[in-house]
Design a protein around this motif. Structure first.
Motif, PDB file in Angstrom:
ATOM      1  N   ARG A  16      37.349  46.665 -62.436  1.00 15.74           N
ATOM      2  CA  ARG A  16      38.108  46.817 -61.198  1.00 15.74           C
ATOM      3  C   ARG A  16      37.352  46.246 -60.000  1.00 15.74           C
ATOM      4  NH1 ARG A  16      40.269  52.332 -58.419  1.00 15.74           N
ATOM      5  NH2 ARG A  16      41.695  51.319 -56.974  1.00 15.74           N
ATOM      6  N   SER A  17      36.043  46.324 -60.054  1.00  9.92           N
ATOM      7  CA  SER A  17      35.231  45.768 -58.978  1.00  9.92           C
ATOM      8  C   SER A  17      33.848  45.426 -59.502  1.00  9.92           C
ATOM      9  CB  SER A  17      35.100  46.787 -57.838  1.00  9.92           C
ATOM     10  OG  SER A  17      34.223  46.286 -56.869  1.00  9.92           O
ATOM     11  N   VAL A 126      37.649  45.532 -53.961  1.00  9.51           N
ATOM     12  CA  VAL A 126      38.046  46.462 -55.027  1.00  9.51           C
ATOM     13  C   VAL A 126      39.547  46.279 -55.234  1.00  9.51           C
ATOM     14  CG1 VAL A 126      38.230  48.871 -55.743  1.00  9.51           C
ATOM     15  CG2 VAL A 126      36.275  48.130 -54.374  1.00  9.51           C
ATOM     16  N   ALA A 127      39.942  45.995 -56.459  1.00 11.34           N
ATOM     17  CA  ALA A 127      41.359  45.725 -56.711  1.00 11.34           C
ATOM     18  C   ALA A 127      42.195  46.965 -56.437  1.00 11.34           C
ATOM     19  CB  ALA A 127      41.540  45.298 -58.161  1.00 11.34           C
ATOM     20  N   PRO A 129      45.675  49.312 -56.850  1.00  7.31           N
ATOM     21  CA  PRO A 129      46.549  49.552 -57.994  1.00  7.31           C
ATOM     22  C   PRO A 129      47.980  49.031 -57.808  1.00  7.31           C
ATOM     23  CG  PRO A 129      46.155  51.593 -56.791  1.00  7.31           C
ATOM     24  CD  PRO A 129      45.333  50.539 -56.134  1.00  7.31           C
TER      25      PRO A 129
END
Ligand code: FES
Length: 265
Positions: A16-17, A126-127, A129
């Motif tokens: 995710r990061s 950070v992706a 959601p």
């Protein structure tokens, strides 16, 4: 998902990061802080008691203005405009929706809860959601634009809270009196004014849409003053959540008889 980090042409990163610091800590602290206030304020607003200290005329800001026949004697500073309220309507119902709307649409709180609650974006690099991002261009977030109108009502509520703080300089024998409760009410109202005046809408109203400050010296002075407060808007947003809870807690403890007010005069 074909949007955001999954859009065609973006690098495929399985985690995710790649951040190795504790990027999740600020959103977590924000969530805890906001949740504490929301739970406390909701419980207190519906309790329906221990909001007025008759001896010293302390009224908690959560019940101000109290305008119904349900208000305990003395607490309706502006008269009882309506009859008894059912238990599911908080006694401060007149101001609460506007105060809630003012904070919810506040530029700082938006940033805080977009990151922490809504997770859009969660943090830099950070992706998030969500598959899509429409920002504040569509319903319901487009309603954030009404913030300026909430600001006007918040100004009126600040005047009412100021009045509450002034009439609280009361002694049980009549006349002037002062205790720790007055200091707390006063600090709360000063902080509320600082938060309200530091609002981005207030700054725009003071000095926005002007081509030449030199032609509007008064507005320039106002804008300069508001700008100085405005850089502290985030801090003031959190401080006022704290002072509101502290003020209410103190009034509740004194009104319920759990503690006595420390009297100076
Ligand atoms: Fe925060 Fe207006 S921007 S109160």
């Amino acid at each position: 998902m074909t949007a955001g980090i999954n859009a065609p042409g973006r690098a495929r990163i399985p985690v995710r990061s790649l951040r190795t610091d504790r990027w999740w800590l600020p959103p977590l602290i924000t969530n805890l802080g906001l949740a504490t206030f929301v739970i406390y304020a909701t419980v207190r607003s519906f309790m329906g008691e221990w909001y007025w200290v008759d001896d010293y005329h302390y009224l908690t800001p959560f019940y101000s203005p109290c305008i119904s026949e349900s208000c305990v004697p003395g607490s309706a500073h502006f008269g009882e405009w309506i009859g008894e309220l059912p238990g599911w309507i908080p006694m401060g119902f007149l101001a609460l929706p506007f105060l809630l709307g003012f904070r919810l649409t506040c530029y700082y709180y938006r940033k805080a809860y977009y990151r922490s609650v809504w997770q859009s974006p969660t943090a830099c690099a950070v992706a998030e959601p969500h598959a899509k991002y429409s920002g504040e261009t569509r319903f319901p977030l487009i309603l954030q634009n009404v913030h300026r109108y909430f600001f006007y009502v918040a100004g009126i509520v600040a005047v009412i809270n100021t009045y509450d703080a002034i009439v609280a300089f009361h002694s049980p024998d009549g006349g002037f009196g002062m205790g720790l409760g007055n200091v707390i009410l006063l600090i709360n109202v000063i902080m509320l004014w600082a938060y309200t005046l530091s609002c981005h809408s207030c700054r725009h109203i003071a000095g926005g849409r002007l081509k030449h400050f030199s032609a509007h010296p008064v507005r320039y002075k106002l804008w300069t003053f508001v700008s100085k407060l405005n850089v502290r808007h985030m801090q003031l947003a959190w401080i006022t959540l704290g002072t509101l809870m502290l003020t209410d807690l103190y009034v509740m403890l004194v009104a319920s008889g759990a503690i006595s007010d420390l009297r100076f005069v």
